[in-house]
Design an enzyme around this catalytic site. Sequence first.
Site, short mmCIF file in Angstrom:
data_model
loop_
_atom_site.label_atom_id
_atom_site.label_comp_id
_atom_site.label_asym_id
_atom_site.label_seq_id
_atom_site.Cartn_x
_atom_site.Cartn_y
_atom_site.Cartn_z
N ASP A 274 0.83 -1.34 0.06
CA ASP A 274 -0.10 -0.02 0.02
C ASP A 274 0.94 1.16 0.01
O ASP A 274 2.08 1.21 0.55
CB ASP A 274 -0.99 0.03 1.08
CG ASP A 274 -2.12 0.67 0.89
OD1 ASP A 274 -2.14 1.55 0.03
OD2 ASP A 274 -3.10 0.69 1.56
N GLU A 622 -16.99 10.40 5.30
CA GLU A 622 -16.45 9.30 5.51
C GLU A 622 -15.61 8.78 4.19
O GLU A 622 -15.83 9.15 3.25
CB GLU A 622 -17.56 8.14 5.65
CG GLU A 622 -18.42 7.94 4.51
CD GLU A 622 -19.32 6.73 4.88
OE1 GLU A 622 -19.06 5.88 5.76
OE2 GLU A 622 -20.27 6.54 3.89
#
Length: 876
Positions: A274, A622
Amino acid sequence: MKRVLSLFLMSVLIGAASFTLKQEEKYKYPFQNPELSIDARVNDLVSRLTLEEKVAQMLNAAPAIDRLGIPSYDWWNEVLHGVARTPYKVTVYPQAIGMAATFDTISLKQMADFSALEGRAIYNKAIEEGKSGQRYVGLTYWTPNINIFRDPRWGRGQETYGEDPFLTAMLGRAFVRGLQGDDPKYLKAAACAKHYAVHSGPEPERHVFNATPSNYDLWDTYLPAFEELVVNADVAGVMCAYNAFRGEPCCGSDVLMNDILRNQWQFTGYVTSDCWAIDDFFKNHKTHPDAASASADAVMHGTDLDCGTDAYKALVQAVKNGQITERQIDVSVKRLFTIRFRLGMFDPAAMVAYAQTPSSVLESAPHQAHSLKMARQSMVLLKNDKNTLPLRKNLKKIAVVGPNADNPIAVLGNYNGLPSEIVTALEGIREKVGPNTEVVYERASTFTKDTLLVYSDISKRLSIDGKPGVKAEYFDNKELKGQPIATRQEAGISNAWQEGETVVGNMKAYDFTARYTTDYTADKDGTITFEVEGDDGYRFFVDGKQQLDAWSRNRWGAKTYKLPTEKGKTYRLMVEYLQDGGKASIAMRAGNLARTDFKALANRVKDADAIVFVGGISPQLEGEEMKVDEPGFEGGDRTTIMLPQVQTDLMKVLKATGKPVVFVMMTGSAIATPWESENIPAIVNAWYAGQSAGTAIADVLFGDYNPAGRLPVTFYKSDKDLPPFSDYSMEGRTYRYFNGQPLYSFGHGLSYTTFKYDQLAVPATAKANSPITVRVRVTNTGKMDGEEVVQLYTSREVAGYKTPIRALKGFQRISLKKGESKVVTFQLRPQDMTVIAEDGTAKHLSGNVQISVGGSQPDAKTKKSKKTVEGTVALQ
C-alpha cells in the site's frame, strides 16, 4: 523414395532455421520477439539490467530504460467503480458497497468488463498523446478492495463488498474475471486484491495498528475472499496492508506473505505495498531501523513493488550490505515485467486486440445504460408502510428536502472518476414528474448542522489591478517557491481537476500550488462570511493576515470566516492552495450564515402532496484518512453510527405536517435510524449510486423500477450493539456472530410485489466432502413484475467447534413476471460445508446441516409467510 523424403525433411529444417534467423534479425533483443514465451522474454530482459535499473523498476513510477527501449510506466491506477482519477471523462458506476447490494455477479462482471475497456481506451489515448508514463493512465488497477466490512464505523467500508466473506468472494471473483478478460494470452487489465489481509480501520491508526485475530477468525472471515481471488480467479496482483499483523508489518509478514500467499496458495503474481507502507516499517511500526533493512525484508517476503515512496532505492545499498541478494531482487523484477508483458505492452498493437480499443468506448451508450441499471439494482427498500411507495406521478406538488438532495459529490463516492453528466436526486425527480408537477427544493441543513451559508454573488465586487476577477498564479512545486509558471486572470476561485489533468500550460494537477489574489469592495456596513473549500490544503488571508489554515495533505472540506465590513472599503483577499496528490479542487464563496427555521420550512412545504427527504452522509465525511471537523466523524471514520441528530429533528417537523414523508438515505455504511424506522413510512437506502443516481432514485420512488437491492451489511440499532472498533475479533460482529436484534438484517430488502418459496429439494444425506445440489421454486405472487434475490444460508452446530449463527453460501438475482414461477438451483461446493477449527484448518465433518432458502435471512415471520423454506442434510 527414402532419398526424396530425406531431401524434403532437410529442406523443411533449413526453411525453419532460415525463418528463425530472419525472426532474430528482426529484433535487436530476444525479449522484443513476441514469438517467444513470456518467461523467456522476461528472463532475457532482466538479465540485461543493472542492479540500479532493477531497483528503479520496483517503484510504482518505474522510469524508462532508454538503452533497451523500455518506456516508463506508473503502476498506480484505480478502477473501484469505473476508472478513477483519470484526466478523461468516464462512466461512473455505483460505489462498491452499492454494487454489492445488487447481489448480482453478472452485472458486476459486466461493469468490470466495461471499465477495463474504458481503461484500455485511456491507456491507448495516453500513448497517442505522449502521456503513457503518467499516473492514472496505466493498466494495473489496485482494485478490488475485498476487506471485510466488519465495523460500520470504518470510513473505507464503502469501497468493499460488505461484511460477508462468501458474498465478497463471489463478487470479487466476478469483478476480477470481468476486468482481466478471457484472452488466452493477454490480460485486458490487471486486477489487484487489497488490502491483504486483516485491514478495516480505524483510519487514524492504520499506520501503527497491530491486528491480532485468532486463527479461527483469520480463516473463517478475513482470508476466504483473498483465497478465492488468488486460487480460483487468478488475480494478477495483491496489495499488502499498512497495519501490522501479529507484530510484523503486513508487507513483511511471515505468515501472510510467505506461508499463506506464496507457499499455500502458490501465488505467482505481483505484490505491491500500500502506498507509503514500506516507510511505515521504520517510521511508524518501528520494526526496522532504516529503509535498507525494511526494503530488504519486504522483498524477501514477496513485496515486489514499493508504492508512494522511494524506500526501495535503498535496496542497492542493501545488496552491498549483504542484507539481500541481487538474485532475490531478480525474482520481484521478473514478476513485475511478467505482468507488463501479459498486458501486451511490448508487443505490436496489431497483435493485442485490447490495444485497438477506441476512445469512443468512453462513456458509450451501453456503459451509461449499465451504470443506470446497477444504480437501480442497488436501491434497497428498507421500509414501506401502507404502500406509501410508489408515489403517483401526477402529484400537484412535491417537496424535495435535505443535504443530499442536490449533492453531486455524494453520488460519486470515493475513488471515483468524473462523468460528463451527474444526475442528483432533485434532478431525477424533476425529470420524472415533468412540468405539470411543482417541485420545491430546500437544502435545509448541512449533514450535521442547521446553519447554512446563504450564498451571494460577489463577482462584480472582485477586482485586482483594475481588472475584474482574481489574479491566479500557478507554481509547479508544493512550496509556492520561485516565479509562477503561469499567471492569468480568472473570474473567481472555483476550480476542480482530476489528478494529472492539465491545469495550465504543461503543468499537471499533481503536487502543485496556486495563489489567488483579489480585492473585495464591500457594498454595505455589516458582515460577510467567506467560505473556502479545497482538496487538499489551503490558507485564507484578509489584508495579509491569515484567517483560515487548512494546509494539509488531508481532505479538509470547507471552512468559513466572518469578515466585518464597512461600505465602500476594499479588502485584499488571498487564497493559497496546495495539491498534494489525489483530487484537486479549490473554491471560495461568500454569503451570510443563517440558521434554518425548521418550523417555517415545514410551513412552506405543508401543502405538498409528498415530501422526499434526501439525507444520510457523504464521502465528504467518510473515507480514507480524512480530516473532518464535524461531530460524529474522525479521520475518515465515524465515531457514532447514528444518523446526525439535525436530520432527525428536521424529519420530525416534516412528519408533523401530516403529509407522507419518504426518507432517501445516501451512505457508504450502515446508519442507525431508530426514530425514522419507527415513524417515517418509507425509507430507501440509495448508497452513493454513481452518475445516474438521481434517475434510479426517481425510478424507484415512482414505481418505474421495482426495487430488489439487499443489504450487504447489518444495520444495527445503536452504538451499543458494537464491540470496540479496534477489536479484530469477530465475536458479536456482523450477522454471522451478532446475537442481538438488528434494525435491518444483512440480506434485507423489500419489493413492490411478493414472492413465495416452496418445493425445496435438499438431499437427505450427502458425503461431507462432496458437492450438494439444492433446488427451490420461487413464485411472484404479487401484482407487479419484479426481481428477487434468492439467498441460501447454512447453519450447524458441532460439538467442540465454533460456528457462525448462519452463513450465506449461495445467492441468485432473478426476474419474475407477476404470476411466474422459476426453479432456482444452487450447487454447494465441498468447502461451503466445512467447519473451521481453532487452528484455522478446514474440516469436513459429519452431522446435520440446516439449509434455508428465501429472499432474506430466515426468521419466524418469513417462515410463516413462506418467504423462506428450510431443509436438513445429514453429512456422512
